[in-house]
Write a protein that holds these residues in place. Structure first.
Motif, PDB file in Angstrom:
ATOM      1  N   VAL A   2       0.852  -1.183   0.000  1.00 33.71           N
ATOM      2  CA  VAL A   2       0.000   0.000   0.000  1.00 33.71           C
ATOM      3  C   VAL A   2       0.886   1.230   0.000  1.00 33.71           C
ATOM      4  O   VAL A   2       1.820   1.342   0.791  1.00 33.71           O
ATOM      5  N   VAL A 129      -4.419  -2.219   3.811  1.00 35.19           N
ATOM      6  CA  VAL A 129      -5.434  -2.131   2.767  1.00 35.19           C
ATOM      7  C   VAL A 129      -6.800  -1.732   3.310  1.00 35.19           C
ATOM      8  O   VAL A 129      -7.612  -1.135   2.604  1.00 35.19           O
ATOM      9  N   GLY A 185      -0.469  -5.033   2.979  1.00 32.30           N
ATOM     10  CA  GLY A 185      -1.921  -4.926   2.956  1.00 32.30           C
ATOM     11  C   GLY A 185      -2.585  -5.608   4.126  1.00 32.30           C
ATOM     12  O   GLY A 185      -3.678  -5.212   4.545  1.00 32.30           O
ATOM     13  N   ASP A 474     -10.642  -4.779   0.945  1.00 28.38           N
ATOM     14  CA  ASP A 474     -10.358  -3.933   2.104  1.00 28.38           C
ATOM     15  C   ASP A 474     -11.269  -4.234   3.293  1.00 28.38           C
ATOM     16  O   ASP A 474     -11.432  -3.395   4.188  1.00 28.38           O
TER      17      ASP A 474
END
Length: 733
Positions: A2, A129, A185, A474
């Motif tokens: 990320v 994430v 993430g 997510d």
């Protein structure tokens, strides 16, 4: 992966796109123009507009920011996090072993010319994430002056050092000028290894941590207790009590006498502590699992009264002694575990007793929460409940493993549970595929194209066939991914190294997806060999440096000036030492007590170990011994040639004739092992060395076995003569 820094230039990323950057004209580091370095996992990186690159040999020092030298990461699972200075010391050694760079370790408050500066970034908000804060993020800056790695914590800085090592390895020891910000993430990334049904040495576990760490995997789940999964309802209690089980922790507490496995196949507190310390030193947390109330034969063999009547591998949760006994086990071993989170197993219990099962898991959660400090708890996904039914406390993290036990999204995530994904799409069970079971290796195609909605696999993919069963990438309830390797067929099914090889060529690709990287399969395959060769602090391949195909060649040409030295004619200088034996006519005479000592230990895949041997008695003795295996002329009362590994003997239907010469070659060819023999005046014959699998009460089945060549000592315990020993690094069948 990320990119979320506000303090450095916004990076060009390829997340969600599908580019094929692998072209013959470009070196791996030159892909940086697309927004990342092709490392494993991929590293977000924007190359400087001016171009240019930093040669690593120009770096002379690693500087630790003295303001943060004693800082530790307080947000991870480990209770023994290394300081920034300790990570820097390990990195200093890795630069030498992985890249041949000799640097000094210093302390200061700013970068200097020709340095790698390690510091902590207290300003940037690193997040994963799902937007959760992450202590594992870092920024990377490469200029003509040197390199700066600024971590969200010392662990974040450590992951940055992995990127530097890999980028240098793939870039001819050069890294392009530029900047990047990288954050995983997901916070849980790693593997689970079933060490209950197959013992692994402490050294192997530590080496695996070095391997995991290099690819930024932070979790090594150890399945410490279990038994072979026989259908106990079809067998007598006497039969069941003889089924193989393992409990790998060995306590001196008399209250637990009889619970642990044999002393040579269990870990004392000091040994287990050493494993955890060495793994933590590389950013990997050992995550312990003690399985109950199913898969609990080791406990019921210890206390038979706790077993269910119809299946002694399961605990009777209605028995008044069961819960106190399980908790007493945990009370003994909790102080051993340097992690704030533990795993109680709770997998595959009898579905007729769901209510008491739910009560057991919740009682264990209360028990863990009452510890000082409180412990967090995992359990396997088992018996999901309807909304109007009593369920497991949502403080328990659920480890999903198969769609026929739970549907992760509606059964747990939508109800507010946190989950770690261990879906059996990435299960490995050693040798089980003989009957169409789980595979023996990770599926590389599934890693890079395992999302049923299209694209690569990721920790949010709980169902590899139906995309509607998967949460969004997510989703805040998805904590990460752990790939599991099981040993359902027991200790003789595989060698220790076969567990490593089941992951060797593919697990780093999965590590890219666990982190959130965006490598393509073509990119991964283009850099894998180079990056794999740079993994520090381990030699799981059991490779040996050699100038040619011949690693060592002992002709045993006697000379009075040798003074016990046996010359190696390979050109590698692996000269051996004679320990009490005599040499005549280029043959060594072994008397059962003398031996030859070499400077080597074992040779992994592939190899040919050839020699000529003439036994003078039928007494069993060792021809070659190494750290991983031993080749003997017999096994106990048997006169069959035997190659042993991990305490398991693999014999062939052949015996060396006494009093005559036999030319012998032990050959390791990929996943197979062979013995070629030729007696004086006879024809050469080749025999494959195999294991005999017990198919869980359904007969026996021969199968391949890959065993290293032993080469530490020659002739220890053997009576007879040997000549012309040659070890090569190719398999000649």
């Amino acid at each position: 992966m990320v990119n979320n820094s506000n303090s450095l230039p916004r990076l060009i990323t390829t997340t969600g796109m599908s580019f094929n950057y692998c072209t013959p004209e470009l070196k791996p580091f030159e892909y940086a123009g697309y927004g990342r370095l092709v490392t494993i996992p991929s590293t977000p990186f924007e190359e400087a507009s001016t171009g240019g690159e930093l040669p690593l040999h120009w770096v002379q020092k690693v500087i630790v920011d003295k303001r943060f030298a004693s800082t530790v990461n307080k947000d991870g699972r480990t209770l023994i996090p290394p300081t920034l200075a300790e990570f820097a010391k390990t990195f200093e050694g890795d630069l030498q072993t992985a890249l041949g760079s000799h640097v000094t370790l210093q302390y200061g408050d700013k970068p200097e010319k020709g340095s790698i500066f390690l510091t902590i970034d207290t300003d940037t908000e690193f997040s994963d994430v799902a937007g959760r804060p992450s202590s594992e993020g870092y920024s990377l800056s490469v200029t003509k002056e040197g390199i700066t790695i600024a971590g969200a914590s010392p662990l974040g800085a450590w992951w940055g050092t992995r990127s530097v090592l890999q980028a240098a390895a793939t870039g001819d020891n050069k890294i392009p000028y530029g900047t990047g910000v990288d954050t995983p993430g997901w916070g849980t990334r790693g593997v689970m290894l079933d060490i209950a049904r197959h013992y692994y040495s402490p050294e192997f576990l530590v080496d695996m941590c070095s391997h995991l760490s290099f690819f930024k995997q932070n979790t090594f789940q150890l399945h410490l207790t279990d038994n072979l999964p026989v259908d106990f309802t079809k067998h007598s209690e006497e039969y069941g009590n003889n089924v193989y089980s393992g409990f790998r922790l060995s306590s001196e507490d008399p209250a637990l006498a009889g619970l642990s496995s044999a002393a040579n196949e269990s870990y004392t507190r000091a040994v287990f502590d050493d494993i955890q310390q060495k793994c933590a030193a590389r950013g990997v947390t050992v995550f312990p699992e003690i399985e109950a109330p199913g898969h609990a034969l080791a406990i019921t063999q210890w206390k038979p009264q706790l077993a269910l009547a119809h299946d002694i591998s399961m605990l009777n949760l209605s028995h008044p002694e069961t819960l106190p006994s399980v908790q007493s086990i945990w009370e003994t071993f909790l102080p051993w575990f340097h992690t704030d989170t533990v795993h109680i197993g709770a997998d595959e219990y009898d579905s007729d007793f769901i209510d008491v099962y739910i009560d057991f898991v919740n009682d264990m959660n209360k028990f863990m929460s009452a510890q000082s400090p409180p412990k967090k708890m995992f359990s396997w996904g088992t018996f999901p409940r309807e909304l109007n039914q009593t369920d497991i406390n949502k403080d328990v993290t659920i480890q999903h493993w198969t769609g026929w036990m739970d549907n992760a999204l509606p059964d747990y995530l939508n109800k507010g549970f946190n989950m770690v994904n261990s879906d059996d799409a990435f299960y490995i069970v050693g040798k089980s595929s003989v009957n169409g079971g789980y595979p023996r290796e990770l599926n590389l195609t599934r890693i890079f194209a395992g999302n049923p909605a299209g694209g690569a696999y990721a920790p949010n993919i709980f169902d590899s066939k139906n995309a509607t069963n998967n949460p969004p990438r997510d989703h805040p309830g998805v904590l990460g991914h752990i790939a599991a390797q099981w040993n359902d067929l027991g200790p003789n099914a595989t060698t220790v190294s076969e567990a490593y090889y089941a992951w060797r060529d593919t697990l780093p690709g999965l590590a890219d997806k666990q982190w959130g990287g965006d490598l393509t399969l073509e990119e991964y395959e283009s850099v894998f060999d180079t990056i794999h060769a740079a993994i520090p602090a381990q030699n799981l391949d059991r490779s040996i440096r050699s100038r040619s195909d011949t690693i060592a060649h002992y002709k045993f040409d006697s000379h009075p000036k040798n003074l016990g030295k046996i010359n190696d004619y390979s050109g590698n200088g692996y000269h051996a030492t004679l320990r009490g034996c005599s040499i005549s006519h280029s043959a060594v005479k072994f008397d059962g007590k003398c031996y030859i000592e070499t400077p080597l230990q074992s040779k992994g895949r592939n190899y040919t170990l050839s020699f000529s041997v003439k036994p003078t008695s039928d007494k069993s003795g060792a021809l070659f011994t190494g750290k991983d295996s031993i080749l003997t002329t017999g096994n106990g009362d048997s006169k069959q040639v035997t190659l042993s590994a991990g305490g398991e003997a693999y014999s062939v239907d052949y015996s060396f004739p006494v009093g005559s010469w036999t030319d012998v070659s032990l050959i390791g060819a990929g996943k197979q092992t062979f013995l070629t023999v030729k007696t004086e005046g006879g024809e050469a014959s080749t025999i494959e060395i195999k294991t005999i699998l017990g198919m869980l009460g359904n007969g026996l089945s021969p199968d391949v076995i890959a065993i290293e060549a032993p080469f530490a000592t020659i002739g220890r315990g053997f009576e007879g003569f040997m000549k012309d020993v040659v070890l090569k690094q190719t398999a000649s069948i």
